[in-house]
Design an enzyme around this catalytic site. Sequence first.
Site, short mmCIF file in Angstrom:
data_model
loop_
_atom_site.label_atom_id
_atom_site.label_comp_id
_atom_site.label_asym_id
_atom_site.label_seq_id
_atom_site.Cartn_x
_atom_site.Cartn_y
_atom_site.Cartn_z
N TRP A 102 10.63 16.29 -37.52
CA TRP A 102 10.93 14.88 -37.23
C TRP A 102 11.27 14.12 -38.49
O TRP A 102 12.12 13.23 -38.45
CB TRP A 102 9.78 14.24 -36.45
N ASP A 172 6.66 6.71 -38.49
CA ASP A 172 7.01 7.18 -37.15
C ASP A 172 5.72 7.70 -36.51
O ASP A 172 5.33 8.84 -36.72
CB ASP A 172 8.06 8.29 -37.23
N LYS A 196 4.30 10.00 -25.46
CA LYS A 196 3.22 10.87 -25.90
C LYS A 196 1.86 10.21 -25.73
O LYS A 196 0.98 10.73 -25.08
CB LYS A 196 3.45 11.30 -27.34
#
Length: 360
Positions: A102, A172, A196
Amino acid sequence: MTRGYNFCSGPAMLPDAVMQRAQQELMEWQGTGMSVMELSHRSDEFVRVLESAESRLRRLLGVSDDFAVLFVQGGATLQFSCVPMNLMGRGGAAEFLDTGTWSVKAIKEAARYGEARVLASTKSENYLRAVRADEFTASPDAAYLHYTPNETIGGVEFDYVPDSGAVPLVADMSSCILSKTINVDDYDLIYAGAQKNIGPAGLTLVIVRRSLLGKALPGTPSLLDYQAQAENGSMVNTPPTFAIYLAGLVFEWLESNGGVAAFERLNAEKSGLLYRVIDDSAFYSNPIMPDHRSRMNVPFILADESLNDRFLAGAQEAGLYNLQGHRSVGGMRASIYNAMPLAGVEALVSYMKEFEQRHG
Ligand SMILES: *Cc1c(COP(=O)(O)O)cnc(C)c1O
Protein backbone atom coordinates in the site's frame (compact mmCIF):
# COMPACT_ATOMS: atom_id res chain seq x y z
CA MET A 1 -26.77 -21.45 6.18
CA THR A 2 -25.64 -19.63 9.31
CA ARG A 3 -23.32 -16.65 9.55
CA GLY A 4 -19.74 -17.84 9.95
CA TYR A 5 -16.58 -15.94 10.83
CA ASN A 6 -15.29 -13.95 7.87
CA PHE A 7 -11.53 -13.33 7.96
CA CYS A 8 -11.52 -11.33 4.72
CA SER A 9 -9.18 -8.34 4.59
CA GLY A 10 -11.95 -6.20 3.11
CA PRO A 11 -14.82 -5.83 2.71
CA ALA A 12 -14.70 -7.29 6.17
CA MET A 13 -17.08 -8.59 8.78
CA LEU A 14 -19.55 -6.14 10.30
CA PRO A 15 -20.88 -6.52 13.85
CA ASP A 16 -24.00 -8.71 14.12
CA ALA A 17 -25.69 -6.09 16.29
CA VAL A 18 -25.24 -3.47 13.56
CA MET A 19 -26.56 -5.78 10.85
CA GLN A 20 -29.61 -6.67 12.94
CA ARG A 21 -30.37 -3.03 13.71
CA ALA A 22 -30.06 -2.12 10.01
CA GLN A 23 -32.32 -5.03 9.12
CA GLN A 24 -34.99 -3.87 11.60
CA GLU A 25 -34.86 -0.33 10.29
CA LEU A 26 -34.41 -1.15 6.63
CA MET A 27 -37.95 -0.58 5.37
CA GLU A 28 -38.90 2.36 7.52
CA TRP A 29 -36.54 4.61 9.40
CA GLN A 30 -37.59 6.45 12.58
CA GLY A 31 -41.06 7.56 11.56
CA THR A 32 -40.06 9.04 8.21
CA GLY A 33 -42.23 6.59 6.23
CA MET A 34 -39.23 5.46 4.17
CA SER A 35 -35.92 3.70 4.33
CA VAL A 36 -32.84 5.71 5.33
CA MET A 37 -31.60 4.75 1.84
CA GLU A 38 -34.50 6.66 0.33
CA LEU A 39 -34.11 9.86 2.35
CA SER A 40 -33.01 12.98 0.55
CA HIS A 41 -29.41 13.69 1.48
CA ARG A 42 -30.47 17.33 2.02
CA SER A 43 -33.30 16.42 4.40
CA ASP A 44 -33.01 17.41 8.05
CA GLU A 45 -33.26 13.73 8.94
CA PHE A 46 -30.29 12.67 6.84
CA VAL A 47 -28.23 15.69 7.86
CA ARG A 48 -28.78 14.51 11.44
CA VAL A 49 -27.59 10.99 10.51
CA LEU A 50 -24.41 12.44 9.07
CA GLU A 51 -23.83 14.86 11.94
CA SER A 52 -24.40 12.14 14.49
CA ALA A 53 -21.92 9.82 12.73
CA GLU A 54 -19.38 12.64 12.70
CA SER A 55 -19.82 13.54 16.35
CA ARG A 56 -19.58 9.91 17.45
CA LEU A 57 -16.37 9.52 15.45
CA ARG A 58 -14.98 12.72 16.98
CA ARG A 59 -15.74 11.39 20.48
CA LEU A 60 -14.29 7.93 19.72
CA LEU A 61 -10.97 9.22 18.41
CA GLY A 62 -10.83 12.55 20.25
CA VAL A 63 -10.88 14.68 17.09
CA SER A 64 -10.81 18.38 17.94
CA ASP A 65 -12.34 21.21 15.95
CA ASP A 66 -8.88 21.91 14.48
CA PHE A 67 -9.77 19.09 12.09
CA ALA A 68 -12.46 18.70 9.46
CA VAL A 69 -14.07 15.26 9.15
CA LEU A 70 -15.04 14.38 5.57
CA PHE A 71 -17.15 11.49 4.30
CA VAL A 72 -16.11 10.96 0.69
CA GLN A 73 -15.96 8.27 -1.98
CA GLY A 74 -13.36 6.60 -4.17
CA GLY A 75 -11.72 4.47 -1.48
CA ALA A 76 -8.30 4.92 0.02
CA THR A 77 -6.95 4.59 -3.50
CA LEU A 78 -8.44 7.90 -4.59
CA GLN A 79 -6.83 9.47 -1.51
CA PHE A 80 -3.45 8.40 -2.92
CA SER A 81 -4.21 11.13 -5.52
CA CYS A 82 -6.27 13.53 -3.40
CA VAL A 83 -3.54 13.95 -0.80
CA PRO A 84 -0.91 15.22 -3.28
CA MET A 85 -3.57 17.25 -5.16
CA ASN A 86 -4.52 19.02 -1.95
CA LEU A 87 -1.23 19.27 -0.10
CA MET A 88 1.72 19.07 -2.47
CA GLY A 89 1.45 22.35 -4.31
CA ARG A 90 2.65 22.85 -7.87
CA GLY A 91 6.01 21.18 -8.48
CA GLY A 92 6.23 20.24 -4.83
CA ALA A 93 7.73 17.24 -3.12
CA ALA A 94 6.42 14.76 -0.58
CA GLU A 95 8.25 12.11 1.40
CA PHE A 96 7.27 8.51 2.07
CA LEU A 97 8.08 5.58 4.27
CA ASP A 98 7.85 2.42 2.19
CA THR A 99 6.75 -0.64 4.15
CA GLY A 100 4.87 -2.66 1.55
CA THR A 101 2.20 -2.88 -1.14
CA TRP A 102 0.00 0.00 0.00
CA SER A 103 2.92 2.37 0.58
CA VAL A 104 4.15 1.63 -2.93
CA LYS A 105 0.75 2.41 -4.44
CA ALA A 106 0.54 5.71 -2.56
CA ILE A 107 4.04 6.65 -3.75
CA LYS A 108 3.25 5.80 -7.35
CA GLU A 109 0.16 8.00 -7.46
CA ALA A 110 1.84 10.92 -5.69
CA ALA A 111 4.65 10.86 -8.27
CA ARG A 112 2.10 11.98 -10.88
CA TYR A 113 1.82 15.36 -9.13
CA GLY A 114 5.35 16.14 -8.04
CA GLU A 115 8.41 14.57 -6.52
CA ALA A 116 7.69 11.50 -4.38
CA ARG A 117 10.80 10.77 -2.33
CA VAL A 118 11.19 7.48 -0.53
CA LEU A 119 12.88 8.42 2.75
CA ALA A 120 13.25 4.87 3.99
CA SER A 121 12.17 1.45 2.76
CA THR A 122 12.26 -2.11 4.05
CA LYS A 123 11.87 -3.55 0.56
CA SER A 124 15.38 -5.06 0.57
CA GLU A 125 14.32 -7.00 3.68
CA ASN A 126 11.16 -8.26 1.97
CA TYR A 127 9.06 -5.87 4.03
CA LEU A 128 9.34 -8.07 7.11
CA ARG A 129 9.38 -5.09 9.47
CA ALA A 130 8.34 -1.45 9.70
CA VAL A 131 10.83 1.37 9.16
CA ARG A 132 12.61 2.27 12.41
CA ALA A 133 12.51 5.79 13.84
CA ASP A 134 16.28 6.28 13.45
CA GLU A 135 16.23 5.45 9.73
CA PHE A 136 14.79 8.73 8.43
CA THR A 137 14.54 12.46 8.95
CA ALA A 138 11.86 14.40 7.12
CA SER A 139 13.17 17.30 5.01
CA PRO A 140 11.79 20.73 5.90
CA ASP A 141 11.04 21.45 2.21
CA ALA A 142 8.66 18.49 1.83
CA ALA A 143 4.93 19.18 1.68
CA TYR A 144 4.23 16.21 3.96
CA LEU A 145 5.45 12.84 5.18
CA HIS A 146 3.21 9.89 4.28
CA TYR A 147 3.22 6.44 5.86
CA THR A 148 1.03 3.36 6.19
CA PRO A 149 0.65 2.52 9.91
CA ASN A 150 -0.67 -0.95 9.08
CA GLU A 151 0.28 -2.78 5.90
CA THR A 152 -2.79 -4.91 5.33
CA ILE A 153 -1.19 -7.38 2.92
CA GLY A 154 2.20 -7.93 4.56
CA GLY A 155 0.82 -7.83 8.11
CA VAL A 156 3.30 -5.18 9.29
CA GLU A 157 2.30 -2.50 11.79
CA PHE A 158 4.21 0.47 13.16
CA ASP A 159 4.50 0.45 16.95
CA TYR A 160 5.22 4.19 17.07
CA VAL A 161 4.13 7.42 15.38
CA PRO A 162 6.81 8.71 12.97
CA ASP A 163 8.33 12.08 13.76
CA SER A 164 7.73 14.28 10.71
CA GLY A 165 9.49 17.32 12.21
CA ALA A 166 8.05 20.54 10.85
CA VAL A 167 6.11 18.97 7.97
CA PRO A 168 2.57 17.55 8.11
CA LEU A 169 2.19 13.86 8.86
CA VAL A 170 -0.24 11.89 6.65
CA ALA A 171 -1.38 8.37 7.57
CA ASP A 172 -3.29 5.78 5.52
CA MET A 173 -5.21 4.16 8.38
CA SER A 174 -7.48 2.06 6.17
CA SER A 175 -6.85 -1.15 8.06
CA CYS A 176 -6.17 0.10 11.60
CA ILE A 177 -8.38 3.12 12.26
CA LEU A 178 -10.35 2.77 15.53
CA SER A 179 -8.36 -0.36 16.47
CA LYS A 180 -6.36 1.42 19.16
CA THR A 181 -6.30 4.80 20.83
CA ILE A 182 -4.33 7.45 18.99
CA ASN A 183 -3.57 11.08 19.60
CA VAL A 184 -5.10 12.71 16.53
CA ASP A 185 -3.02 15.83 17.20
CA ASP A 186 0.09 13.81 16.28
CA TYR A 187 -1.25 13.78 12.71
CA ASP A 188 -2.27 16.32 10.11
CA LEU A 189 -4.25 14.09 7.80
CA ILE A 190 -5.71 10.63 8.37
CA TYR A 191 -7.64 8.74 5.72
CA ALA A 192 -9.26 5.32 5.59
CA GLY A 193 -11.44 3.31 3.26
CA ALA A 194 -14.45 2.19 5.30
CA GLN A 195 -14.66 -1.45 4.34
CA LYS A 196 -12.18 -2.79 6.89
CA ASN A 197 -12.86 -1.21 10.24
CA ILE A 198 -15.69 1.29 9.71
CA GLY A 199 -18.54 -0.04 7.59
CA PRO A 200 -19.44 -1.14 4.08
CA ALA A 201 -17.43 -0.34 0.95
CA GLY A 202 -18.19 2.90 -0.87
CA LEU A 203 -17.33 5.31 1.93
CA THR A 204 -13.95 6.87 2.70
CA LEU A 205 -13.11 8.86 5.79
CA VAL A 206 -10.76 11.84 5.76
CA ILE A 207 -9.72 13.69 8.91
CA VAL A 208 -7.75 16.76 7.90
CA ARG A 209 -6.29 19.65 9.84
CA ARG A 210 -8.22 22.75 8.82
CA SER A 211 -5.05 24.81 8.46
CA LEU A 212 -4.13 22.60 5.47
CA LEU A 213 -7.32 23.38 3.56
CA GLY A 214 -7.44 25.68 0.57
CA LYS A 215 -4.17 24.64 -1.06
CA ALA A 216 -5.48 22.35 -3.79
CA LEU A 217 -3.73 22.40 -7.16
CA PRO A 218 -5.51 24.39 -9.88
CA GLY A 219 -7.75 22.01 -11.79
CA THR A 220 -8.55 19.83 -8.78
CA PRO A 221 -12.18 18.67 -9.19
CA SER A 222 -14.31 20.21 -6.44
CA LEU A 223 -15.40 16.73 -5.43
CA LEU A 224 -11.76 15.97 -4.57
CA ASP A 225 -11.00 19.33 -2.98
CA TYR A 226 -10.91 18.97 0.81
CA GLN A 227 -11.83 22.62 1.32
CA ALA A 228 -14.90 22.33 -0.92
CA GLN A 229 -15.98 19.16 0.88
CA ALA A 230 -15.41 20.75 4.29
CA GLU A 231 -17.39 23.87 3.36
CA ASN A 232 -20.25 21.76 2.04
CA GLY A 233 -20.51 19.27 4.91
CA SER A 234 -19.30 16.41 2.66
CA MET A 235 -22.18 17.18 0.29
CA VAL A 236 -20.59 18.68 -2.80
CA ASN A 237 -22.74 15.99 -4.41
CA THR A 238 -24.88 13.12 -3.12
CA PRO A 239 -22.80 11.30 -0.51
CA PRO A 240 -23.04 7.50 0.01
CA THR A 241 -25.96 7.92 2.40
CA PHE A 242 -26.57 4.29 3.36
CA ALA A 243 -22.86 3.66 3.99
CA ILE A 244 -22.71 6.77 6.20
CA TYR A 245 -25.76 5.53 8.15
CA LEU A 246 -24.10 2.12 8.66
CA ALA A 247 -20.81 3.71 9.70
CA GLY A 248 -22.79 5.70 12.27
CA LEU A 249 -24.26 2.46 13.62
CA VAL A 250 -20.76 0.96 13.85
CA PHE A 251 -19.55 4.06 15.76
CA GLU A 252 -22.53 3.74 18.11
CA TRP A 253 -21.72 0.04 18.62
CA LEU A 254 -18.08 0.90 19.42
CA GLU A 255 -19.17 3.54 21.93
CA SER A 256 -21.64 1.26 23.67
CA ASN A 257 -19.01 -1.47 23.95
CA GLY A 258 -16.41 0.58 25.77
CA GLY A 259 -14.98 2.74 23.01
CA VAL A 260 -11.63 2.47 21.27
CA ALA A 261 -9.66 1.63 24.44
CA ALA A 262 -11.81 -1.47 25.02
CA PHE A 263 -11.30 -2.59 21.42
CA GLU A 264 -7.56 -1.97 21.73
CA ARG A 265 -7.47 -4.47 24.63
CA LEU A 266 -9.64 -6.94 22.75
CA ASN A 267 -7.52 -6.64 19.61
CA ALA A 268 -4.35 -7.30 21.65
CA GLU A 269 -5.99 -10.38 23.13
CA LYS A 270 -7.19 -11.68 19.74
CA SER A 271 -3.93 -11.15 17.89
CA GLY A 272 -1.89 -12.37 20.88
CA LEU A 273 -3.83 -15.62 20.94
CA LEU A 274 -3.30 -16.21 17.23
CA TYR A 275 0.42 -15.34 17.19
CA ARG A 276 0.99 -17.56 20.24
CA VAL A 277 -0.48 -20.56 18.48
CA ILE A 278 1.61 -19.81 15.39
CA ASP A 279 4.83 -19.33 17.39
CA ASP A 280 4.28 -22.40 19.57
CA SER A 281 4.05 -24.66 16.55
CA ALA A 282 6.58 -25.86 13.98
CA PHE A 283 3.66 -26.38 11.60
CA TYR A 284 2.65 -22.69 11.23
CA SER A 285 4.90 -19.66 10.97
CA ASN A 286 4.80 -15.89 10.61
CA PRO A 287 7.98 -14.16 9.39
CA ILE A 288 7.34 -10.58 10.59
CA MET A 289 9.61 -9.08 13.24
CA PRO A 290 7.63 -9.53 16.49
CA ASP A 291 7.52 -5.82 17.46
CA HIS A 292 6.11 -4.93 14.05
CA ARG A 293 3.47 -7.61 13.70
CA SER A 294 0.03 -6.39 12.74
CA ARG A 295 -2.78 -6.77 15.26
CA MET A 296 -5.30 -6.57 12.41
CA ASN A 297 -3.94 -8.80 9.63
CA VAL A 298 -2.13 -11.98 10.63
CA PRO A 299 -0.46 -13.80 7.72
CA PHE A 300 0.85 -17.29 8.36
CA ILE A 301 2.22 -20.11 6.26
CA LEU A 302 1.98 -23.86 6.63
CA ALA A 303 5.32 -25.68 6.74
CA ASP A 304 3.92 -28.03 4.10
CA GLU A 305 2.35 -25.75 1.49
CA SER A 306 0.85 -28.73 -0.32
CA LEU A 307 -1.71 -28.81 2.51
CA ASN A 308 -2.98 -25.27 1.75
CA ASP A 309 -6.07 -26.32 -0.18
CA ARG A 310 -7.01 -28.89 2.44
CA PHE A 311 -6.54 -26.31 5.20
CA LEU A 312 -8.81 -23.84 3.43
CA ALA A 313 -11.49 -26.38 2.59
CA GLY A 314 -11.63 -27.64 6.18
CA ALA A 315 -11.77 -24.08 7.49
CA GLN A 316 -14.67 -23.28 5.21
CA GLU A 317 -16.52 -26.35 6.45
CA ALA A 318 -16.00 -25.11 9.99
CA GLY A 319 -17.51 -21.71 9.07
CA LEU A 320 -14.13 -19.94 8.94
CA TYR A 321 -14.10 -18.02 5.67
CA ASN A 322 -11.60 -16.18 3.49
CA LEU A 323 -8.36 -17.31 5.11
CA GLN A 324 -6.37 -17.48 1.88
CA GLY A 325 -3.43 -15.07 1.84
CA HIS A 326 -3.14 -12.23 -0.66
CA ARG A 327 -2.20 -13.43 -4.14
CA SER A 328 1.14 -11.58 -3.89
CA VAL A 329 2.13 -13.28 -0.63
CA GLY A 330 0.47 -16.72 -0.67
CA GLY A 331 -0.14 -18.79 2.44
CA MET A 332 -2.91 -17.75 4.80
CA ARG A 333 -4.05 -14.48 6.30
CA ALA A 334 -6.56 -13.90 9.07
CA SER A 335 -7.90 -10.35 9.16
CA ILE A 336 -9.28 -9.72 12.62
CA TYR A 337 -10.67 -6.20 12.74
CA ASN A 338 -12.88 -4.79 15.50
CA ALA A 339 -15.97 -6.67 14.36
CA MET A 340 -14.28 -10.10 14.62
CA PRO A 341 -15.30 -11.40 18.03
CA LEU A 342 -12.84 -13.21 20.32
CA ALA A 343 -14.96 -16.33 19.74
CA GLY A 344 -14.07 -16.18 16.03
CA VAL A 345 -10.34 -16.20 16.79
CA GLU A 346 -10.85 -18.96 19.35
CA ALA A 347 -12.65 -21.03 16.71
CA LEU A 348 -9.78 -20.39 14.28
CA VAL A 349 -7.03 -21.42 16.70
CA SER A 350 -8.87 -24.57 17.71
CA TYR A 351 -9.28 -25.47 14.03
CA MET A 352 -5.56 -24.76 13.46
CA LYS A 353 -4.53 -26.99 16.37
CA GLU A 354 -6.79 -29.79 15.24
CA PHE A 355 -5.52 -29.52 11.64
CA GLU A 356 -1.92 -29.64 12.88
CA GLN A 357 -2.67 -32.74 14.96
CA ARG A 358 -4.15 -34.50 11.95
CA HIS A 359 -1.50 -33.46 9.40
CA GLY A 360 1.57 -32.33 11.36
C1 LIG B 1 -7.49 -1.73 1.50
C2 LIG B 1 -6.45 -0.69 1.59
C3 LIG B 1 -6.32 0.33 0.62
C4 LIG B 1 -7.20 0.39 -0.59
O1 LIG B 1 -8.49 0.71 -0.25
P1 LIG B 1 -9.61 0.98 -1.35
O2 LIG B 1 -10.70 1.54 -0.49
O3 LIG B 1 -9.94 -0.32 -1.99
O4 LIG B 1 -9.08 1.96 -2.33
C5 LIG B 1 -5.35 1.28 0.82
N1 LIG B 1 -4.54 1.26 1.88
C6 LIG B 1 -4.62 0.29 2.82
C7 LIG B 1 -3.69 0.33 3.98
C8 LIG B 1 -5.57 -0.70 2.70
O5 LIG B 1 -5.67 -1.65 3.64
